[in-house]
Scaffold this motif. Sequence first.
Motif, PDB file in Angstrom:
ATOM      1  N   ARG A   1       0.777  -1.241   0.000  1.00 21.44           N
ATOM      2  CA  ARG A   1       0.000   0.000   0.000  1.00 21.44           C
ATOM      3  C   ARG A   1       0.810   1.295   0.000  1.00 21.44           C
ATOM      4  NH1 ARG A   1      -3.077  -3.206   3.579  1.00 21.44           N
ATOM      5  NH2 ARG A   1      -2.104  -2.196   5.377  1.00 21.44           N
TER       6      ARG A   1
ATOM      7  N   LEU B   1       2.880   4.499  -0.838  1.00 21.82           N
ATOM      8  CA  LEU B   1       2.987   5.235  -2.095  1.00 21.82           C
ATOM      9  C   LEU B   1       4.381   5.826  -2.237  1.00 21.82           C
ATOM     10  CD1 LEU B   1      -0.454   7.060  -1.912  1.00 21.82           C
ATOM     11  CD2 LEU B   1       0.125   5.114  -3.374  1.00 21.82           C
ATOM     12  N   ARG B   2       4.948   5.687  -3.425  1.00 13.30           N
ATOM     13  CA  ARG B   2       6.286   6.191  -3.671  1.00 13.30           C
ATOM     14  C   ARG B   2       6.361   6.935  -5.009  1.00 13.30           C
ATOM     15  NH1 ARG B   2       6.543   5.072   0.828  1.00 13.30           N
ATOM     16  NH2 ARG B   2       8.063   3.812   1.985  1.00 13.30           N
ATOM     17  N   GLU B   3       7.344   7.795  -5.091  1.00 13.55           N
ATOM     18  CA  GLU B   3       7.644   8.541  -6.312  1.00 13.55           C
ATOM     19  C   GLU B   3       8.996   8.045  -6.811  1.00 13.55           C
ATOM     20  OE1 GLU B   3       8.289  13.286  -7.489  1.00 13.55           O
ATOM     21  OE2 GLU B   3       8.465  12.593  -5.415  1.00 13.55           O
TER      22      GLU B   3
ATOM     23  N   GLU C   1       3.141   9.622  -8.270  1.00 17.69           N
ATOM     24  CA  GLU C   1       3.347   8.554  -7.297  1.00 17.69           C
ATOM     25  C   GLU C   1       2.625   7.279  -7.714  1.00 17.69           C
ATOM     26  OE1 GLU C   1       1.805   9.711  -3.458  1.00 17.69           O
ATOM     27  OE2 GLU C   1       0.009  10.587  -4.342  1.00 17.69           O
ATOM     28  N   VAL C   2       3.096   6.171  -7.144  1.00 24.67           N
ATOM     29  CA  VAL C   2       2.557   4.859  -7.459  1.00 24.67           C
ATOM     30  C   VAL C   2       2.667   4.001  -6.205  1.00 24.67           C
ATOM     31  CG1 VAL C   2       4.815   4.009  -8.263  1.00 24.67           C
ATOM     32  CG2 VAL C   2       2.728   2.937  -9.103  1.00 24.67           C
ATOM     33  N   SER C   3       1.726   3.092  -5.993  1.00 21.23           N
ATOM     34  CA  SER C   3       1.824   2.191  -4.842  1.00 21.23           C
ATOM     35  C   SER C   3       2.876   1.126  -5.132  1.00 21.23           C
ATOM     36  CB  SER C   3       0.474   1.536  -4.549  1.00 21.23           C
ATOM     37  OG  SER C   3       0.184   0.536  -5.521  1.00 21.23           O
TER      38      SER C   3
ATOM     39  N   GLU D   1       1.411  -1.455  -7.319  1.00 22.61           N
ATOM     40  CA  GLU D   1       1.350  -1.023  -8.719  1.00 22.61           C
ATOM     41  C   GLU D   1       2.736  -1.065  -9.358  1.00 22.61           C
ATOM     42  OE1 GLU D   1      -2.380   2.146  -8.551  1.00 22.61           O
ATOM     43  OE2 GLU D   1      -0.388   2.765  -7.885  1.00 22.61           O
TER      44      GLU D   1
ATOM     45  N   ARG E   1       3.912   7.149   2.845  1.00 18.30           N
ATOM     46  CA  ARG E   1       3.770   7.878   1.583  1.00 18.30           C
ATOM     47  C   ARG E   1       4.934   8.846   1.429  1.00 18.30           C
ATOM     48  NH1 ARG E   1      -0.687  12.455  -0.162  1.00 18.30           N
ATOM     49  NH2 ARG E   1      -0.428  12.265  -2.410  1.00 18.30           N
TER      50      ARG E   1
ATOM     51  N   LEU F   1       5.883  11.639  -1.445  1.00 14.08           N
ATOM     52  CA  LEU F   1       5.749  12.385  -2.696  1.00 14.08           C
ATOM     53  C   LEU F   1       6.322  13.769  -2.460  1.00 14.08           C
ATOM     54  CD1 LEU F   1       4.668  12.738  -5.601  1.00 14.08           C
ATOM     55  CD2 LEU F   1       2.506  13.519  -4.576  1.00 14.08           C
TER      56      LEU F   1
END
Length: 311
Positions: free
Chosen positions: A207, A209-211, A242-244, A247, A274, A276
Amino acid sequence: MEHSSKIYVAGHRGMAGSAITRKLREKGYNNIIAKTSKELDLRDQKAVHLFFETERPEYVFLAAAKVGGIVANNTYRGEFLYDNLIIEANVIHAAKLYDVKKLLFLGSSCIYPKLATQPMNEDALLTGSLEYTNEPYAIAKIAGIKLCESYYDQFGCNFIAAMPTNLYGPGDNYHLQNSHVVPALIRKFHEAKVNGTPVVEIWGSGRPLREFMYVDDLADGCVFLMLNYDQKQFINIGTGEEVSIMELASLVKEVVGFEGDIKMDATKPDGTPRKLMDSSRIKALGWRHQKSLAEGLKLTYDFFRSEDVRS
């Protein structure tokens, strides 16, 4: 910075440093100094001072650092703090002593508080607690920022700092235990594909979230800042996208061509929930990244296969 200017890239063999070196050469800069860690141990103050006294670089890109993923950061906490502190202190101080015209210090997005308001802008620094697993590395990078700012204030040194988002690309470390998430995923999916393994297991819930930014885009941003930015305030370099982790894993699976399943191991740590970065300041100056995540992952996987970079 002229094409003939003497430019020192510290850490030229690392992912960021090698990308900066490539970008400089691509743009016509032909007087680049580079030393391996065996030729110049940046933890040795006397050796660093002798190098600066002898070579007299005019511009410095400080990309040298001890780096790694969650496991490495959390396991080698003392080394990550000490090595990074002493490397940056030696290089920045020598740059001041030997009249370097401009220095760019490369930091990391982990400098921001674990629960910083998203997207994270430069004003969020030191407003909250850091993520524990990479706290020593983050503290070292914060010290580097503050050293640049302090030398800017006290001595008038044109020392700037840039904070990149999570990087990936040619020159990365693909060790399964000590690497960052993108290279670790590329290697896991590649080996699973080659070995016919039906399932790839990935740490965490999937879950967070990263950039992510392709390292050659980061290099382009660093050269841009060296040419166009002279302020004390450090500046973010990111994509704003950003994308999980789930993903991301699915994207890597597709790029590699793995046809099995993905299993998340929720008993393992997620790290920061998270991350971003707000890169509006550098975008306002006229710079933007070029490679999409899908394009960058394909280029990175092509490099991984062509160079046999597993370790």
